[in-house]
Write a protein that holds these residues in place. Sequence first.
Motif, short mmCIF file in Angstrom:
data_model
loop_
_atom_site.label_atom_id
_atom_site.label_comp_id
_atom_site.label_asym_id
_atom_site.label_seq_id
_atom_site.Cartn_x
_atom_site.Cartn_y
_atom_site.Cartn_z
N PHE A 67 0.91 -1.28 0.12
CA PHE A 67 -0.14 -0.04 -0.21
C PHE A 67 0.78 1.19 0.03
N MET A 68 2.34 1.13 0.55
CA MET A 68 2.94 2.33 0.55
C MET A 68 3.46 2.66 -0.76
N GLY A 71 0.52 3.99 -3.00
CA GLY A 71 0.48 5.36 -2.46
C GLY A 71 1.52 6.19 -2.89
N TRP A 85 0.99 10.40 0.76
CA TRP A 85 0.34 9.30 0.36
C TRP A 85 0.87 7.92 0.55
N GLY A 89 -0.67 5.09 3.10
CA GLY A 89 -0.71 3.66 2.49
C GLY A 89 0.01 2.74 3.37
N GLY A 93 -2.10 -0.07 4.94
CA GLY A 93 -1.72 -1.36 4.71
C GLY A 93 -1.27 -2.12 6.11
#
Length: 152
Positions: A67-68, A71, A85, A89, A93
């Motif tokens: 998710f990072m 992002g 972002w 994330g 996450g």
Amino acid sequence: MYIFATFKYNMEMELTLRELEELGLTKEHILVVPLDKIKYQTKAIDSMHRSDGRSLIDLAAIFGIIFMLLGVIYGYIFYLGPILWGLFGLVFGGVFGFLVDYYFTKKSEKALRKRGSDADIIVMIQCPKDRQERIEDILWNNMVLGVGVLER
């Protein structure tokens, strides 16, 4: 001579004890030991010296990285930029991965607790050598999980 046997606690074990008493063994020659059940305790982080393979941080780290990365990639399009972002994330996450791993770990622990262990009782029998084969036959005919013999 000692004969050890493991049983699941059921009626077959009771019938086995009855047959052994009918064979002439007294209660002083038979020792029955119940085993305690394992208690599953999942830790958030496994240590190097005490690992059971069920850490709750692994999936959280994987989801946090994924998710990072998403992002950071889509942060160039969104208002706050890729750094914020990416951090959002990472946090989202990590929390999401921890919750998913916690849910599935607790579900599998409940199934393991319901299933129970294979052996519930250990029976130790002290007998002379000439009765060994007859006692082992009685044990194997009554759904014993395993038999061990110790000759002295």
